[in-house]
Design a protein around this motif. Structure first.
Motif, PDB file in Angstrom:
ATOM      1  N   MET A 194       0.825  -1.206   0.000  1.00 49.42           N
ATOM      2  CA  MET A 194       0.000   0.000   0.000  1.00 49.42           C
ATOM      3  C   MET A 194       0.860   1.257   0.000  1.00 49.42           C
ATOM      4  O   MET A 194       0.563   2.233  -0.692  1.00 49.42           O
ATOM      5  CB  MET A 194      -0.929  -0.011   1.212  1.00 49.42           C
ATOM      6  CG  MET A 194      -2.008  -1.080   1.139  1.00 49.42           C
ATOM      7  SD  MET A 194      -2.979  -1.148   2.678  1.00 49.42           S
ATOM      8  CE  MET A 194      -4.267  -2.291   2.204  1.00 49.42           C
ATOM      9  N   LYS A 195       1.944   1.221   0.755  1.00 48.69           N
ATOM     10  CA  LYS A 195       2.857   2.364   0.773  1.00 48.69           C
ATOM     11  C   LYS A 195       3.448   2.598  -0.608  1.00 48.69           C
ATOM     12  O   LYS A 195       3.580   3.742  -1.063  1.00 48.69           O
ATOM     13  CB  LYS A 195       3.965   2.129   1.800  1.00 48.69           C
ATOM     14  CG  LYS A 195       4.958   3.278   1.898  1.00 48.69           C
ATOM     15  CD  LYS A 195       6.022   3.003   2.951  1.00 48.69           C
ATOM     16  CE  LYS A 195       7.012   4.157   3.039  1.00 48.69           C
ATOM     17  NZ  LYS A 195       8.052   3.915   4.058  1.00 48.69           N
ATOM     18  N   LEU A 196       3.812   1.523  -1.295  1.00 52.75           N
ATOM     19  CA  LEU A 196       4.377   1.625  -2.633  1.00 52.75           C
ATOM     20  C   LEU A 196       3.412   2.330  -3.576  1.00 52.75           C
ATOM     21  O   LEU A 196       3.795   3.233  -4.331  1.00 52.75           O
ATOM     22  CB  LEU A 196       4.695   0.214  -3.143  1.00 52.75           C
ATOM     23  CG  LEU A 196       5.426   0.100  -4.471  1.00 52.75           C
ATOM     24  CD1 LEU A 196       6.874   0.503  -4.313  1.00 52.75           C
ATOM     25  CD2 LEU A 196       5.334  -1.330  -4.998  1.00 52.75           C
ATOM     26  N   VAL A 197       2.153   1.946  -3.524  1.00 54.17           N
ATOM     27  CA  VAL A 197       1.163   2.545  -4.419  1.00 54.17           C
ATOM     28  C   VAL A 197       0.885   3.994  -4.023  1.00 54.17           C
ATOM     29  O   VAL A 197       0.839   4.889  -4.877  1.00 54.17           O
ATOM     30  CB  VAL A 197      -0.132   1.717  -4.417  1.00 54.17           C
ATOM     31  CG1 VAL A 197      -1.177   2.366  -5.319  1.00 54.17           C
ATOM     32  CG2 VAL A 197       0.143   0.290  -4.891  1.00 54.17           C
ATOM     33  N   VAL A 198       0.711   4.241  -2.738  1.00 54.00           N
ATOM     34  CA  VAL A 198       0.430   5.602  -2.269  1.00 54.00           C
ATOM     35  C   VAL A 198       1.563   6.554  -2.648  1.00 54.00           C
ATOM     36  O   VAL A 198       1.331   7.658  -3.166  1.00 54.00           O
ATOM     37  CB  VAL A 198       0.206   5.606  -0.740  1.00 54.00           C
ATOM     38  CG1 VAL A 198       0.258   7.023  -0.190  1.00 54.00           C
ATOM     39  CG2 VAL A 198      -1.131   4.959  -0.398  1.00 54.00           C
ATOM     40  N   ASN A 199       2.792   6.130  -2.421  1.00 55.92           N
ATOM     41  CA  ASN A 199       3.925   7.006  -2.691  1.00 55.92           C
ATOM     42  C   ASN A 199       4.158   7.220  -4.179  1.00 55.92           C
ATOM     43  O   ASN A 199       4.879   8.150  -4.563  1.00 55.92           O
ATOM     44  CB  ASN A 199       5.189   6.450  -2.044  1.00 55.92           C
ATOM     45  CG  ASN A 199       5.201   6.638  -0.547  1.00 55.92           C
ATOM     46  OD1 ASN A 199       4.370   7.364   0.006  1.00 55.92           O
ATOM     47  ND2 ASN A 199       6.122   5.992   0.133  1.00 55.92           N
ATOM     48  N   SER A 200       3.581   6.370  -5.024  1.00 52.96           N
ATOM     49  CA  SER A 200       3.749   6.545  -6.468  1.00 52.96           C
ATOM     50  C   SER A 200       2.741   7.526  -7.051  1.00 52.96           C
ATOM     51  O   SER A 200       2.862   7.915  -8.213  1.00 52.96           O
ATOM     52  CB  SER A 200       3.615   5.197  -7.180  1.00 52.96           C
ATOM     53  OG  SER A 200       2.273   4.746  -7.145  1.00 52.96           O
ATOM     54  N   ALA A 201       1.750   7.946  -6.251  1.00 52.22           N
ATOM     55  CA  ALA A 201       0.679   8.788  -6.776  1.00 52.22           C
ATOM     56  C   ALA A 201       1.214  10.131  -7.268  1.00 52.22           C
ATOM     57  O   ALA A 201       0.797  10.634  -8.322  1.00 52.22           O
ATOM     58  CB  ALA A 201      -0.393   8.999  -5.710  1.00 52.22           C
ATOM     59  N   TYR A 202       2.154  10.712  -6.522  1.00 54.10           N
ATOM     60  CA  TYR A 202       2.721  12.000  -6.945  1.00 54.10           C
ATOM     61  C   TYR A 202       3.521  11.835  -8.232  1.00 54.10           C
ATOM     62  O   TYR A 202       3.401  12.644  -9.162  1.00 54.10           O
ATOM     63  CB  TYR A 202       3.593  12.571  -5.831  1.00 54.10           C
ATOM     64  CG  TYR A 202       4.502  13.687  -6.273  1.00 54.10           C
ATOM     65  CD1 TYR A 202       3.996  14.966  -6.502  1.00 54.10           C
ATOM     66  CD2 TYR A 202       5.858  13.468  -6.461  1.00 54.10           C
ATOM     67  CE1 TYR A 202       4.831  15.996  -6.927  1.00 54.10           C
ATOM     68  CE2 TYR A 202       6.702  14.484  -6.874  1.00 54.10           C
ATOM     69  CZ  TYR A 202       6.177  15.750  -7.104  1.00 54.10           C
ATOM     70  OH  TYR A 202       7.001  16.753  -7.523  1.00 54.10           O
ATOM     71  N   GLY A 203       4.337  10.791  -8.310  1.00 49.87           N
ATOM     72  CA  GLY A 203       5.082  10.540  -9.536  1.00 49.87           C
ATOM     73  C   GLY A 203       4.162  10.308 -10.719  1.00 49.87           C
ATOM     74  O   GLY A 203       4.458  10.712 -11.845  1.00 49.87           O
ATOM     75  N   TYR A 204       3.029   9.653 -10.456  1.00 48.83           N
ATOM     76  CA  TYR A 204       2.032   9.426 -11.510  1.00 48.83           C
ATOM     77  C   TYR A 204       1.520  10.765 -12.046  1.00 48.83           C
ATOM     78  O   TYR A 204       1.357  10.948 -13.253  1.00 48.83           O
ATOM     79  CB  TYR A 204       0.888   8.599 -10.931  1.00 48.83           C
ATOM     80  CG  TYR A 204      -0.145   8.166 -11.943  1.00 48.83           C
ATOM     81  CD1 TYR A 204      -0.060   6.924 -12.555  1.00 48.83           C
ATOM     82  CD2 TYR A 204      -1.212   8.994 -12.269  1.00 48.83           C
ATOM     83  CE1 TYR A 204      -1.010   6.514 -13.480  1.00 48.83           C
ATOM     84  CE2 TYR A 204      -2.165   8.596 -13.196  1.00 48.83           C
ATOM     85  CZ  TYR A 204      -2.063   7.359 -13.798  1.00 48.83           C
ATOM     86  OH  TYR A 204      -2.996   6.968 -14.715  1.00 48.83           O
ATOM     87  N   LEU A 205       1.281  11.718 -11.136  1.00 45.49           N
ATOM     88  CA  LEU A 205       0.811  13.042 -11.547  1.00 45.49           C
ATOM     89  C   LEU A 205       1.804  13.731 -12.477  1.00 45.49           C
ATOM     90  O   LEU A 205       1.425  14.329 -13.478  1.00 45.49           O
ATOM     91  CB  LEU A 205       0.628  13.936 -10.317  1.00 45.49           C
ATOM     92  CG  LEU A 205      -0.674  13.926  -9.538  1.00 45.49           C
ATOM     93  CD1 LEU A 205      -0.596  14.946  -8.428  1.00 45.49           C
ATOM     94  CD2 LEU A 205      -1.854  14.200 -10.446  1.00 45.49           C
ATOM     95  N   GLY A 206       3.077  13.653 -12.127  1.00 44.56           N
ATOM     96  CA  GLY A 206       4.077  14.440 -12.834  1.00 44.56           C
ATOM     97  C   GLY A 206       4.632  13.809 -14.085  1.00 44.56           C
ATOM     98  O   GLY A 206       5.437  14.430 -14.786  1.00 44.56           O
ATOM     99  N   ALA A 207       4.224  12.578 -14.414  1.00 47.99           N
ATOM    100  CA  ALA A 207       4.807  11.854 -15.553  1.00 47.99           C
ATOM    101  C   ALA A 207       4.072  12.215 -16.836  1.00 47.99           C
ATOM    102  O   ALA A 207       3.312  11.413 -17.397  1.00 47.99           O
ATOM    103  CB  ALA A 207       4.765  10.350 -15.301  1.00 47.99           C
TER     104      ALA A 207
END
Length: 817
Positions: A496-509
């Motif tokens: 869950m931490k992996l997915v949550v922490n990827s949300a910001y990177g998802y926004l900026g890609a």
């Protein structure tokens, strides 16, 4: 949004338990293998599903005429149906048919007519025209099913295998031994009875039969896709042996695209074979390469000494005290005289692979309970495009909503994250205050989501996962140490931490993810800088010395008379001043720290443990003798003993000059970025050591991407060492017996001072640095004494000022619900 809908977005909606593998074909056939929770019984279901894709327009199916009907009219054989999805998304027509290949052909025929040029594959179309998924993902997305419901990790039937070969080239070298560890945990060894083709072919057939009898759900090993499977596949092809390793018979190993695949072969062979960048797959079983979990762990933590099985097993304490070690190049030679030693070595290999898979594999197992992808694909997937994107696609289709296409940005650049270096040198009594998931927390606090996510699905998932992660952490703490319950909840929390922490990177890609939004990402970054500035100022007001701060947290040194309760009190006081969802936590205390550059530092715990962070202190390209020097020298520097640092330097220089340092320790492990033709075209203008080493060793051709070990020999010549054992790339090996000791001594003495000793320069005055690292071969009559010399700490920056608010954005959400 109701909790039930959000849970469906995250976990699917079909509660079928125990799915351990899904295999689907483009013609709409799917096989599902399930292990019944509690009993462990394996059952197989064969079902039909309707393959589907999403189009931006129906125009490309006009040629179907009466065969194309709205989905609401129902399905009849031979009919292609469409459902118009709601909302403004570019991909708005969900098309279903009874055969996926025929459907793809129909679409390609229409596109070719419309655009006036032939198209032969859906992959050739722009992502704004079509969304097409692999058959298994189509089935899982449409059905709402996921893997492993109701199953614990230990209920999986897992098998590990490892090859022992006469060399690394499958074109000429042979497999002479295969070690297996079955689901019940008993290792066994299969050996070739002889040395010819017939003996090796018989060994491969016995291996396939053992896999069939043991019937694992999962097959694991370290570097499985980089060495073992490609080697087995090549040898089987040469020997005309079939490899039905799956549960459904048919052809043997199949391929699937992957960013990381086989690294076998040399030269033109390596670069010409496109399947070298593919992975293998079979029906009914999942192939898990523990190298993926190791790379994911080291990307996040940066604490591993290498990525090879033996180095990682030692690091995590998986290796037993009686573990058998044999240099990779000598395994076959040792087998000729002491076969039992090699058998022990091979059994230890599969035992360590099992332990590593269990230790680090739980996150991928937990992700497979969420995302509509095969378990083996999630094990090597990135969190943004590999996990979040499938979840969002499923959520939108479940809601009957049109999907946006991938879009390039409007030219707005993505602003960088905050990173501050406040002091360099040696600090004592150091505290780490951790900012838990800063960017996702700010997204939640200020409801910052992608503008095109009209359902608010991304923010809803981050909300839900954050809450459920806290519950999983609580359950893990309450469970008994070492229990399966603790292991399962720790793995769930990590996933869950992996997915949550990827949300910001998802926004900026921009251009890489379906819902990217650089403006929303920049707003998150802006607020992150403001939060970091606030906590740094407030910490400084309380009398600490700031050392370094970024979005992960802050390092600071405390006054000499502070106790741990004072450190914790200050962190708690500052935490109370931050936005509600931003959590600042006391994360650790250390006796000393060498601050070199941002995100490059050494920490020494109060128990003496030394942690080196950043490429300045740990690099896969660095010469091992230099890193060994750094470890010893940093310990002495952090202890305040500059005379001892001098002793370490002198002893290293003298060992080099006496050629007591093995050549393997001065060799650099490098990746070639030019193939032989590219280097040949540039060679007259600029000569480079790695490629000159290849030519000097008689290698006339090679491909880009090959890893080699190279060193500088006397006279400026380039030297090449044999490649290390495949599963120990990234760790040093003990092959010093037969190597030449012809390295350029004075070059490596200069390298020691100018590259490795230079990492300590921030902790010393210029005079002390000159004294400590004076050449021991040229003693001075006036060398200053180091008896009273001490390390230094230099403040280089003050706490940042708060950013001025930009218009009214503090009260507005750039996206989300």
């Amino acid at each position: 949004m109701s909790g039930m809908v959000e849970d469906e977005w995250l976990w699917g909606w079909d509660a079928t338990p125990g799915i351990v593998s899904v295999w689907a074909e483009p013609d709409g056939r799917a096989s599902i293998w399930r292990r019944i929770p509690g009993t462990g019984e394996l059952v197989r279901e064969d079902v039909r599903f309707r393959p589907w894709l999403v189009l931006s327009t129906l125009e490309d199916l006009d040629h179907l005429g009466a065969r194309l009907k709205p989905e609401r009219e129902g399905y009849v054989p031979g009919r292609v149906t469409f459902q118009e999805l709601s909302g403004p998304g570019a991909l708005r027509f969900l098309i279903r048919a009874e055969d996926g290949r025929a459907l793809a052909s129909d679409v390609l025929q229409g596109v070719s007519r419309r655009l006036g040029r032939p198209y032969s594959n859906l992959r050739d179309l722009s992502p704004g025209m079509v969304l097409s998924l692999p058959p298994e993902e189509q089935y899982l997305t449409a059905s709402g099913r996921t893997y492993f419901r109701g199953l614990g990790f230990d209920e999986l039937h897992r098998l590990q295998f490892d090859l022992e070969t006469t060399g690394l080239d499958p074109g000429r070298d042979r497999i002479f031994l295969i070690a297996l560890r079955g689901p019940q945990g008993e290792p066994e060894v299969l050996e070739a009875h002889g040395e010819g083709d017939a003996a090796e072919a018989d060994l491969l057939r016995r291996f396939v039969e053992r896999v069939r009898v043991l019937d694992p759900d999962v097959i694991e090993n370290h570097n499985l896709h980089g060495f073992d499977l490609p080697f087995v596949a090549r040898r089987a092809k040469l020997l005309n042996v079939s490899l039905p390793l799956g549960r459904a018979g048919g052809p043997g190993l199949r391929h699937r695209p992957s960013a990381r695949g086989s690294a076998l072969g040399r030269g033109a062979e390596r670069s010409a074979d496109p399947m070298r960048r593919a992975r293998f797959t079979v029906p009914g079983r999942e192939f898990i390469d523990t190298m993926d979990a190791v790379l994911r762990h080291d990307f996040a933590v940066r604490d591993l000494p290498g990525h090879g099985l033996k180095a990682v097993a030692r690091h995590f304490g998986i290796a037993g005290p009686a573990r058998e070690y044999i240099p990779g190049a000598r395994v076959h030679e040792v087998f000729q005289t002491d076969p039992e030693r090699v058998r022990r070595y091979a059994r230890d290999d599969v035992g360590e692979a099992e332990g590593l898979a269990r230790l680090l594999g739980g996150a991928a197992f937990a992700l497979a309970r969420m995302a509509p992808r095969r378990y083996e694909r999630l094990a090597d997937a990135g969190a943004a495009t590999g996990v979040l994107d499938p979840l969002l696609v499923r959520a939108y289709l479940r809601a009957g909503a049109a999907l946006p296409a991938h879009e390039e940005g409007d030219g707005t650049s993505h602003s960088g994250a905050a990173l501050h270096l406040f002091a360099t040198g040696v600090a004592r009594r150091v505290v780490k205050a951790d900012v838990a998931s800063l960017y996702p927390s700010l997204m939640r606090e200020y409801r910052i989501g992608p503008k095109r996510d009209r359902l608010g699905a991304l923010l809803s998932m981050v909300d839900r996962l954050t809450d459920q992660r806290l519950a999983a952490k609580k359950r893990a703490r309450a469970a008994a140490p070492g229990s399966s319950e603790r292991h399962e909840n720790e793995a769930l929390s990590a996933a869950m931490k992996l997915v949550v922490n990827s949300a910001y990177g998802y926004l900026g890609a921009s251009g890489l993810t379906r819902f990217s939004d650089v403006h929303a990402a920049n707003e998150v970054t802006r607020r992150g800088r403001a939060v970091l500035a606030l906590l740094c100022r407030e910490l400084a007001r309380r009398g600490v010395t700031l050392l370094e701060a970024d979005t992960d947290g802050v390092y600071f040194a405390v006054p000499e008379d502070w106790r741990e309760e004072d450190e914790r009190r200050v962190v708690a006081e500052v935490a109370a001043l931050l936005p509600q969802r931003v959590q600042l936590e006391f994360d650790g205390r250390y006796a000393a720290m060498l601050s070199h550059e941002p995100k490059n530092y050494a920490l020494q715990a109060y128990d003496g443990t030394l942690l080196l962070k950043g490429v300045a202190f740990r690099s896969s390209r660095a010469e091992p003798f230099g890193e060994a020097f750094l470890r010893r020298a940093v310990r002495c520097l952090l202890a305040g003993d500059l005379a001892a640092v001098r002793d370490v330097y002198v002893s290293t220089v003298m060992a080099l000059r006496r050629r007591q340092v093995p050549t393997t320790e001065v060799a650099a492990h490098v990746r070639l970025t030019k193939d032989s033709a590219q280097y040949g075209a540039l060679r007259e203008r600029r000569r480079e050591l790695p490629y000159e080493a290849m030519l000097a060793a008689g290698r006339k051709s090679w491909g880009s991407g090959e890893h080699i070990r190279v060193y500088r020999a006397v006279g400026g010549r380039a030297g090449l060492l044999p490649e290390p054992e495949p599963d120990d790339i990234g760790s040093t090996s003990s092959e010093a017996g037969n190597e030449p000791r012809d390295y350029d001594v004075e070059y490596y003495v200069r390298l020691l001072k100018e590259t490795f000793a230079a990492r300590l320069v921030r902790g010393l005055t210029p005079l002390d640095f000159s004294t400590v690292f004076d050449d021991p071969g040229q003693p001075s009559l006036f060398t200053p004494s180091l008896a009273d010399a001490k390390p230094i700490l230099t403040v280089v920056a003050e706490p940042p000022e708060d950013e001025a608010p930009e218009d009214s954005r503090a009260d507005e959400s750039p996206g989300g619900p």
